[in-house]
Design a protein around this motif. Sequence first.
Motif, PDB file in Angstrom:
ATOM      1  N   GLY A  78     -20.011 -16.122  11.880  1.00  0.00           N
ATOM      2  CA  GLY A  78     -19.364 -15.224  13.113  1.00  0.00           C
ATOM      3  C   GLY A  78     -17.855 -14.994  12.773  1.00  0.00           C
ATOM      4  N   VAL A  79     -17.249 -14.518  13.822  1.00  0.00           N
ATOM      5  CA  VAL A  79     -15.919 -13.716  13.728  1.00  0.00           C
ATOM      6  C   VAL A  79     -15.102 -14.671  14.752  1.00  0.00           C
ATOM      7  CG1 VAL A  79     -16.707 -11.548  12.712  1.00  0.00           C
ATOM      8  CG2 VAL A  79     -16.485 -11.891  15.232  1.00  0.00           C
ATOM      9  N   GLY A  80     -13.606 -14.664  14.605  1.00  0.00           N
ATOM     10  CA  GLY A  80     -12.650 -15.003  15.585  1.00  0.00           C
ATOM     11  C   GLY A  80     -11.214 -14.113  15.735  1.00  0.00           C
ATOM     12  N   PHE A  81     -10.797 -13.902  16.776  1.00  0.00           N
ATOM     13  CA  PHE A  81      -9.880 -13.296  17.211  1.00  0.00           C
ATOM     14  C   PHE A  81      -8.849 -14.241  18.110  1.00  0.00           C
ATOM     15  CE2 PHE A  81     -12.908 -12.521  20.233  1.00  0.00           C
ATOM     16  CZ  PHE A  81     -12.316 -12.432  21.552  1.00  0.00           C
ATOM     17  N   ILE A  82      -7.463 -13.933  17.975  1.00  0.00           N
ATOM     18  CA  ILE A  82      -6.279 -14.715  18.566  1.00  0.00           C
ATOM     19  C   ILE A  82      -5.847 -13.979  19.871  1.00  0.00           C
ATOM     20  CG2 ILE A  82      -4.278 -16.183  18.406  1.00  0.00           C
ATOM     21  CD1 ILE A  82      -5.121 -16.320  15.497  1.00  0.00           C
ATOM     22  N   LEU A  83      -5.528 -14.479  20.979  1.00  0.00           N
ATOM     23  CA  LEU A  83      -5.154 -14.020  22.127  1.00  0.00           C
ATOM     24  C   LEU A  83      -4.019 -14.958  22.697  1.00  0.00           C
ATOM     25  CD1 LEU A  83      -8.425 -12.964  24.207  1.00  0.00           C
ATOM     26  CD2 LEU A  83      -7.125 -11.537  22.769  1.00  0.00           C
ATOM     27  N   GLN A  84      -2.986 -14.239  23.455  1.00  0.00           N
ATOM     28  CA  GLN A  84      -1.937 -14.932  24.021  1.00  0.00           C
ATOM     29  C   GLN A  84      -1.649 -14.217  25.181  1.00  0.00           C
ATOM     30  OE1 GLN A  84       1.202 -15.162  21.328  1.00  0.00           O
ATOM     31  NE2 GLN A  84       1.595 -12.977  21.222  1.00  0.00           N
ATOM     32  N   SER A  85      -0.893 -14.754  26.082  1.00  0.00           N
ATOM     33  CA  SER A  85      -0.472 -14.248  27.500  1.00  0.00           C
ATOM     34  C   SER A  85       0.981 -14.886  27.805  1.00  0.00           C
ATOM     35  CB  SER A  85      -1.386 -14.452  28.461  1.00  0.00           C
ATOM     36  OG  SER A  85      -0.751 -14.028  29.779  1.00  0.00           O
ATOM     37  N   SER A  86       1.895 -14.085  28.327  1.00  0.00           N
ATOM     38  CA  SER A  86       3.168 -14.364  28.627  1.00  0.00           C
ATOM     39  C   SER A  86       3.133 -15.181  30.244  1.00  0.00           C
ATOM     40  CB  SER A  86       4.075 -13.446  28.881  1.00  0.00           C
ATOM     41  OG  SER A  86       3.721 -12.461  29.572  1.00  0.00           O
ATOM     42  N   THR A  87       1.891 -15.163  30.621  1.00  0.00           N
ATOM     43  CA  THR A  87       1.477 -15.688  32.112  1.00  0.00           C
ATOM     44  C   THR A  87       0.276 -16.636  32.281  1.00  0.00           C
ATOM     45  OG1 THR A  87       0.732 -13.990  32.856  1.00  0.00           O
ATOM     46  CG2 THR A  87       3.251 -14.098  33.307  1.00  0.00           C
ATOM     47  N   ARG A  88       0.173 -17.178  33.138  1.00  0.00           N
ATOM     48  CA  ARG A  88      -1.130 -18.108  33.120  1.00  0.00           C
ATOM     49  C   ARG A  88      -1.999 -17.015  33.932  1.00  0.00           C
ATOM     50  NH1 ARG A  88      -4.293 -21.735  36.696  1.00  0.00           N
ATOM     51  NH2 ARG A  88      -5.019 -23.149  35.074  1.00  0.00           N
ATOM     52  N   LEU A  89      -3.011 -16.620  33.027  1.00  0.00           N
ATOM     53  CA  LEU A  89      -4.209 -15.774  33.163  1.00  0.00           C
ATOM     54  C   LEU A  89      -5.251 -16.414  33.024  1.00  0.00           C
ATOM     55  CD1 LEU A  89      -2.716 -12.596  31.748  1.00  0.00           C
ATOM     56  CD2 LEU A  89      -2.589 -13.256  34.131  1.00  0.00           C
ATOM     57  N   MET A  90      -6.471 -15.908  34.088  1.00  0.00           N
ATOM     58  CA  MET A  90      -7.898 -15.932  33.781  1.00  0.00           C
ATOM     59  C   MET A  90      -8.494 -14.770  33.043  1.00  0.00           C
ATOM     60  SD  MET A  90     -10.601 -17.019  36.388  1.00  0.00           S
ATOM     61  CE  MET A  90     -10.108 -18.633  36.630  1.00  0.00           C
ATOM     62  N   ALA A  91      -9.323 -14.888  32.110  1.00  0.00           N
ATOM     63  CA  ALA A  91      -9.796 -13.898  31.303  1.00  0.00           C
ATOM     64  C   ALA A  91     -11.311 -13.844  31.247  1.00  0.00           C
ATOM     65  CB  ALA A  91      -9.434 -13.841  29.778  1.00  0.00           C
ATOM     66  N   GLU A  92     -11.928 -12.842  31.713  1.00  0.00           N
ATOM     67  CA  GLU A  92     -13.342 -12.587  31.410  1.00  0.00           C
ATOM     68  C   GLU A  92     -13.536 -11.938  30.170  1.00  0.00           C
ATOM     69  OE1 GLU A  92     -16.756 -11.690  34.647  1.00  0.00           O
ATOM     70  OE2 GLU A  92     -15.891  -9.654  33.468  1.00  0.00           O
ATOM     71  N   ILE A  93     -14.262 -12.470  29.173  1.00  0.00           N
ATOM     72  CA  ILE A  93     -14.308 -11.770  27.986  1.00  0.00           C
ATOM     73  C   ILE A  93     -15.690 -11.353  27.620  1.00  0.00           C
ATOM     74  CG2 ILE A  93     -14.339 -12.436  25.512  1.00  0.00           C
ATOM     75  CD1 ILE A  93     -11.785 -14.500  26.182  1.00  0.00           C
ATOM     76  N   THR A  94     -15.813 -10.254  27.265  1.00  0.00           N
ATOM     77  CA  THR A  94     -17.274  -9.737  26.898  1.00  0.00           C
ATOM     78  C   THR A  94     -17.532  -9.086  25.552  1.00  0.00           C
ATOM     79  OG1 THR A  94     -17.539  -9.082  29.342  1.00  0.00           O
ATOM     80  CG2 THR A  94     -19.106  -8.174  27.931  1.00  0.00           C
ATOM     81  N   PRO A  95     -17.933  -9.569  24.738  1.00  0.00           N
ATOM     82  CA  PRO A  95     -18.292  -9.042  23.346  1.00  0.00           C
ATOM     83  C   PRO A  95     -19.333  -7.794  23.663  1.00  0.00           C
ATOM     84  CG  PRO A  95     -19.035 -11.439  23.244  1.00  0.00           C
ATOM     85  CD  PRO A  95     -18.831 -11.044  24.882  1.00  0.00           C
ATOM     86  N   GLN A  96     -18.973  -6.608  22.865  1.00  0.00           N
ATOM     87  CA  GLN A  96     -19.552  -5.425  23.124  1.00  0.00           C
ATOM     88  C   GLN A  96     -20.170  -5.168  21.739  1.00  0.00           C
ATOM     89  OE1 GLN A  96     -19.969  -3.925  25.756  1.00  0.00           O
ATOM     90  NE2 GLN A  96     -18.637  -4.578  27.217  1.00  0.00           N
ATOM     91  N   GLY A  97     -21.604  -4.877  21.882  1.00  0.00           N
ATOM     92  CA  GLY A  97     -22.196  -4.833  20.655  1.00  0.00           C
ATOM     93  C   GLY A  97     -23.755  -5.266  20.847  1.00  0.00           C
TER      94      GLY A  97
END
Length: 294
Positions: free
Chosen positions: A145-164
């Motif tokens: 697999g692959v991995g990527f790093i995310l960050q945010s300056s505020t508290r957020l909810m994220a919906e993540i969708t791999p495209q492929g």
Amino acid sequence: MSDEYIKLIRDSLRSKSHGIISRGNQPKESGDDDVNLLTKHVEARFIGLTSHCTTIHHKASTISLEQSTLLKSRTYNKLNDWLRTGAGRAAPIRSLDLQVKAGSQIISPPYDREWSLGVADAFGAKADGKFLTLQPKPYDISAAGVGFILQSSTRLMAEITPQGNYQFSVISFENHHPDYSSLGGLGVTVVQTSNNLTTFSNNIALWSDSNFTPFSGINGNGLLSDTANIGLFGPFGSDRLTPFTIILEPGENYLIWIWAWQWTNVPDNSSFLAMLNVSIPFISILAGIPPMTK
């Protein structure tokens, strides 16, 4: 988490997307720690799989090295014939219809990490998002697999969708014990890097095949943006894998892994092949304030 609550979350994100998520920084001192952590995590998730499957005690192979080489060569030649004649393309390949929602942010290669376990290949996956798994040794796991790093300056909810998309082929060229089987699928794992805490993990099965006879098998393909479990017993997560929703706390880095896996109890010397290919050209992220945050 109930279906009603998940719907509430996604409706909230889609109706008022706000908040910026950025690519995070990987600590230089981490080395291979995050890769080793994922390996242990994946192995632990599948430790119970063998207990759900009958252990087959087979005699040690007595074939010679020359016979083994000829067997493998014959297997791969038959596989090429099987694919070329169309038998291996029974499931039509779906076009890559991108499902990107309004307001989404895009993450594209190069990704931050690549990883493989057992009989798998993720070399160069950081650059192009492509990786594959082959059938492992009996009762082992192969994964990549692959991995990527995310960050945010505020508290957020994220919906993540791999495209492929993904594509798998499982084929046998001989009769096997009826209890021999092959399983494979996809998984996602999210790790908060400051304390190596796994905040979310799920995996699904895309296929489960057994009762192999000559030239029998199963094949399929689909979009990564909409993947679900085929409904198996054992160490499998919730029915749907993607899209998935996570919470990002301010100032934290989150390493998000998207991976493929395989398991089998078919012996090494068998005329049998199982392959799972994955391609992730980019990832779409829809971010917003969690609905219960005031």
